[in-house]
Design an enzyme around this catalytic site. Structure first.
Site, PDB file in Angstrom:
ATOM      1  CE1 TYR A 145      -2.979  -5.566  12.946  1.00  0.00           C
ATOM      2  CE2 TYR A 145      -4.166  -7.483  10.969  1.00  0.00           C
ATOM      3  CZ  TYR A 145      -3.533  -6.146  11.289  1.00  0.00           C
ATOM      4  OH  TYR A 145      -4.046  -4.851  10.933  1.00  0.00           O
ATOM      5  CE  LYS A 149      -5.881  -4.437  12.911  1.00  0.00           C
ATOM      6  NZ  LYS A 149      -6.551  -2.667  13.427  1.00  0.00           N
TER       7      LYS A 149
END
Length: 239
Positions: A145, A149
């Site tokens: 993740y 990002k």
């Protein structure tokens, strides 16, 4: 109304921040193309639902073509769709790595590559990419993740330069939410959410609408001189 007549595509618009943004944009006069992998419905007739997986490039091309044929333009793209598959790196499967990369990072690339030619032709537009505080500062158990990002921020800054280099007024910005009350955070243990709320200066989790209002600002002409920025919406979690 702040988005009167603008045609706005929002991915991940079935729930959470994306849904709040779709409803808010429509309330502010936009024609909203709400995209999600799950079927959903909306009360506002200005919201048009399209079932869409951001990893499916053929389906993206179909949707974008249909939107342009029906509405004549695309003014705003909100790359909001995202997933998590959390684990410490020694426990993270290749499948979970690939899935998060494909949705959160490649999905943003897929959508933008399909939409930006129409913005370049028009000479204007606003692209809003959803990053995260995790993409800026990292987080235990979120290697995949955090990588996506952080990558979204890199693409945002690159595209802000690339799309405007010949004078087009195409703005590209990222929003980095903290811990927001969404279906995604419902998977996080309560003790972790309580700890994060206490760490934030405002001592609470955020609401989806509080992020949606930042999207609204970046989608509107009020932000006409803002590009290449990462705007944190985290209640002062990181100061």
């Amino acid at each position: 109304m702040r988005l009167d007549g603008k045609v706005c595509i929002i991915t991940g618009a079935g729930s959470g921040i994306g849904r709040a943004a779709a409803e808010l944009f429509a309330k502010e006069g936009a024609i909203v193309i709400a995209c999600d992998v799950n079927e959903t419905s909306y009360e506002n007739p200005n919201i048009h639902f399209y079932k869409l997986d951001v990893t499916d490039r053929n389906r993206i091309a179909e949707v974008v073509k249909d939107v342009v044929e029906k509405f004549g333009k695309i003014d705003v793209l909100v790359n909001n769709a995202g997933i998590t598959r959390d684990a410490l790196i020694q426990n993270m499967t290749e499948e979970d790595w690939d899935k998060v990369i494909n949705v959160n990072l490649k999905g943003v690339f897929n959508m933008t590559q399909a939409v930006v030619p129409y913005m370049l032709e028009a000479g204007k537009g606003s692209i809003i990419n959803t990053s995260s505080v995790v993409g800026v500062y990292g987080n235990i158990g979120q290697t995949n993740y955090a990588a996506t990002k952080a990558g979204v921020i890199g693409m945002t800054k690159t595209w802000a330069k690339e799309f405007a280099r010949k004078g087009a007024q195409i703005r590209v910005n990222a929003v980095a939410p903290g811990f927001i009350k969404t279906p995604m955070t419902e998977k996080v243990p309560e003790k972790i959410l309580t700890m994060m709320a206490e760490k934030a200066a405002l001592k609470r989790l955020g609401e989806p609408i509080e992020v949606a209002y930042v999207y609204l600002f970046l989608a509107s002409d009020e932000s006409s001189y803002i590009t290449g920025q990462v705007i944190g919406v985290d209640g002062g979690l990181i100061l």
